[in-house]
Design an enzyme around this catalytic site. Structure first.
Site, mmCIF file in Angstrom:
data_model
loop_
_atom_site.group_PDB
_atom_site.id
_atom_site.type_symbol
_atom_site.label_atom_id
_atom_site.label_comp_id
_atom_site.label_asym_id
_atom_site.label_seq_id
_atom_site.Cartn_x
_atom_site.Cartn_y
_atom_site.Cartn_z
ATOM 1 N N ARG A 97 24.359 29.202 -46.671
ATOM 2 C CA ARG A 97 24.402 27.915 -45.969
ATOM 3 C C ARG A 97 23.290 27.046 -46.528
ATOM 4 N NH1 ARG A 97 19.720 28.189 -45.217
ATOM 5 N NH2 ARG A 97 19.867 26.323 -43.954
ATOM 6 N N GLY A 98 23.273 25.780 -46.094
ATOM 7 C CA GLY A 98 22.337 24.815 -46.673
ATOM 8 C C GLY A 98 23.104 24.010 -47.718
ATOM 9 N N ARG A 125 33.563 23.726 -45.154
ATOM 10 C CA ARG A 125 32.660 23.061 -44.205
ATOM 11 C C ARG A 125 32.694 21.546 -44.475
ATOM 12 N NH1 ARG A 125 26.929 25.630 -43.216
ATOM 13 N NH2 ARG A 125 27.228 24.511 -41.244
ATOM 14 N N GLN A 172 18.059 29.037 -37.847
ATOM 15 C CA GLN A 172 17.657 29.014 -39.263
ATOM 16 C C GLN A 172 16.134 28.892 -39.415
ATOM 17 O OE1 GLN A 172 20.177 27.234 -37.964
ATOM 18 N NE2 GLN A 172 21.799 26.827 -39.427
ATOM 19 N N ASP A 205 22.014 16.912 -45.212
ATOM 20 C CA ASP A 205 23.331 17.396 -45.649
ATOM 21 C C ASP A 205 24.159 16.276 -46.266
ATOM 22 O OD1 ASP A 205 22.438 19.282 -43.316
ATOM 23 O OD2 ASP A 205 23.821 20.373 -44.613
ATOM 24 N N ASN A 235 21.585 15.816 -40.792
ATOM 25 C CA ASN A 235 20.910 17.103 -40.998
ATOM 26 C C ASN A 235 21.172 17.959 -39.754
ATOM 27 O OD1 ASN A 235 19.187 18.802 -42.663
ATOM 28 N ND2 ASN A 235 17.618 18.541 -41.103
ATOM 29 N N LYS A 236 20.647 19.154 -39.777
ATOM 30 C CA LYS A 236 20.886 20.119 -38.693
ATOM 31 C C LYS A 236 20.678 19.502 -37.314
ATOM 32 C CE LYS A 236 22.137 23.369 -38.894
ATOM 33 N NZ LYS A 236 23.595 23.567 -38.665
HETATM 34 O O1 MRU Z 1 24.410 24.728 -41.014
HETATM 35 P P1 MRU Z 1 23.475 24.871 -42.169
HETATM 36 O O2 MRU Z 1 22.523 25.997 -42.036
HETATM 37 O O3 MRU Z 1 24.222 24.871 -43.483
HETATM 38 O O4 MRU Z 1 22.628 23.535 -42.122
HETATM 39 C C1 MRU Z 1 21.606 23.362 -43.070
HETATM 40 C C2 MRU Z 1 20.804 22.155 -42.881
HETATM 41 O O5 MRU Z 1 21.049 21.350 -42.004
HETATM 42 C C3 MRU Z 1 19.719 21.914 -43.880
HETATM 43 O O6 MRU Z 1 18.623 21.293 -43.293
HETATM 44 C C4 MRU Z 1 20.293 20.996 -44.969
HETATM 45 O O7 MRU Z 1 21.444 21.576 -45.527
HETATM 46 C C5 MRU Z 1 19.326 20.705 -46.029
HETATM 47 S S1 MRU Z 1 19.171 22.079 -47.073
HETATM 48 C C6 MRU Z 1 18.230 21.822 -48.409
#
Ligand code: MRU
Length: 349
Positions: free
Chosen positions: A45-46, A88, A198, A239, A249-250
């Site tokens: 993920r990320g 996703r 995370q 993201d 972002n998250k």
């Molecule tokens: O749901 P995830 O774990 O994929 O979400 C990740 C994030 O929101 C990160 O902060 C984002 O992808 C930046 S990663 C360099």
């Protein structure tokens, strides 16, 4: 160096992030479908990490299509791209990487009638996307390091580190590592990041491995900690960043940005230029992934909520550009008005 995802002769190898920090297990995925499933189920993920993984998955899938005609290869490759696009919805790096692979297919097809040439070129492109992500994060780490004072305590949300990228530096943690490598003393406060944790599971694990001091708080403690003067800067990843600088972002990032403004703390977004989506004017157009209710009602196998309770589980939120002090990219640092500064950076000016 943390190896998030790797290309091997047997397939795409990655660390299963769902098991961290208690188990460090590497898994080799042997088909494009397995890689797509790993993205969907958050083994990886990320935003940049899923882009790199998708490219490698497509290269692997293309390699496994039995050698018939170029048109057959193209038809099957298109199906794989479609499947990958459905994994996703929010991180634009996924769609960017798929488009890069499609373009590479077209480019080689216009020059060669050999399916082997196309398959080789797709593998090379996936490896290039992998290498360039690592380089981009090193570059943004250098730009970002200049904004972080010596002795600073930086609050971050989610995991935007090596695990969220091709490996090595990360984006938000790339800025922190950049500052550390520039000789600055940096401490980190990591939000635990409900519901997938995370921050607690991944950011704390990564930073401890790197000997960077880290303190974990629950998400609802950020305001109290800021009010107590314990945070000098906030650095988060992204993201998808719209043309006007609105940044997805998250989930929970928006709340942190509002708190940072209230306490006069600079709020930085760190992301490679591949996270920019100039095709959308604002964050209103960013699709927000809704994830399973079980992520909220359960922790592992332990049920916490009542049976059948109604749950809303948006995985991301959008921070409006007026709460963002600067966006740190691999091409430089963008400040308001972001419409102009981001376009200039994207065009390489
Ligand atoms: O749901 P995830 O774990 O994929 O979400 C990740 C994030 O929101 C990160 O902060 C984002 O992808 C930046 S990663 C360099």
């Amino acid at each position: 160096m943390i190896k998030t995802v790797e290309w091997t002769d047997e397939g795409v190898r990655m660390i299963d992030q769902r098991l961290l920090p208690t188990e460090e297990k590497y898994v080799t995925l042997r088909s494009c479908e397995e890689v797509a499933d790993a993205i969907k189920t958050m083994m990886v993920r990320g935003a940049p990490a899923i882009g790199v993984s998708a490219a490698m998955g497509l290269a692997l899938g293309a390699k496994q299509i039995p050698g018939t005609s170029v048109s057959n290869l193209e038809r099957k490759f298109d199906q794989l791209c479609e499947m990958m696009s459905g994994t996703r919805p929010t991180a634009v790096n996924l769609f960017w990487a798929i488009e890069k692979m499609r373009q590479e297919f077209k480019r080689v097809k216009s020059q060669s009638e050999s399916t082997a040439d196309i398959q080789r070129a797709l593998t090379d492109m996936a490896l290039r996307i992998f290498r360039e992500d690592i380089e981009a994060n090193r570059a943004l780490g250098r730009f970002g390091a200049e904004l972080i004072p010596d002795g600073a305590t930086v609050l971050t949300h989610c995991n935007a580190g090596a695990l969220a990228t091709a490996g090595d530096y990360g984006t938000a943690l790339g800025v922190i590592r950049g500052a550390r490598d520039a000789g600055k003393r940096i401490a980190v406060i990591a939000d635990e990041t409900r519901p997938f944790l995370q921050g607690l599971r991944l950011t704390a694990w990564e930073l401890a491995k790197d000997d960077i001091p880290v303190t974990v708080i629950t998400d609802n403690m950020a305001g109290h900690v800021m009010k107590g003067g314990k945070v000098d800067a906030v650095v988060v990843g992204a993201d998808r960043i719209a043309a006007n600088g609105d940044a997805a972002n998250k989930i929970g990032t928006y709340m942190v940005a509002v708190l940072a403004q209230r306490h006069n703390i600079p709020f930085y977004v760190a992301a490679p230029i591949t996270t920019l989506d100039l095709s959308i004017p604002s964050g209103m157009e960013i699709p927000i992934e809704e994830r399973a209710s079980r992520e909220i009602t359960h922790i592992g196998d332990q049920q916490l909520g009542p049976d059948g309770v109604e749950v809303h589980n948006p995985a991301f939120d959008v921070t409006p550009n007026d709460l963002i002090t600067a966006i740190i990219t691999d091409k430089g640092v963008a400040r308001a008005p972001f419409v102009e500064s981001l376009r200039r950076l994207a065009e390489g000016k």
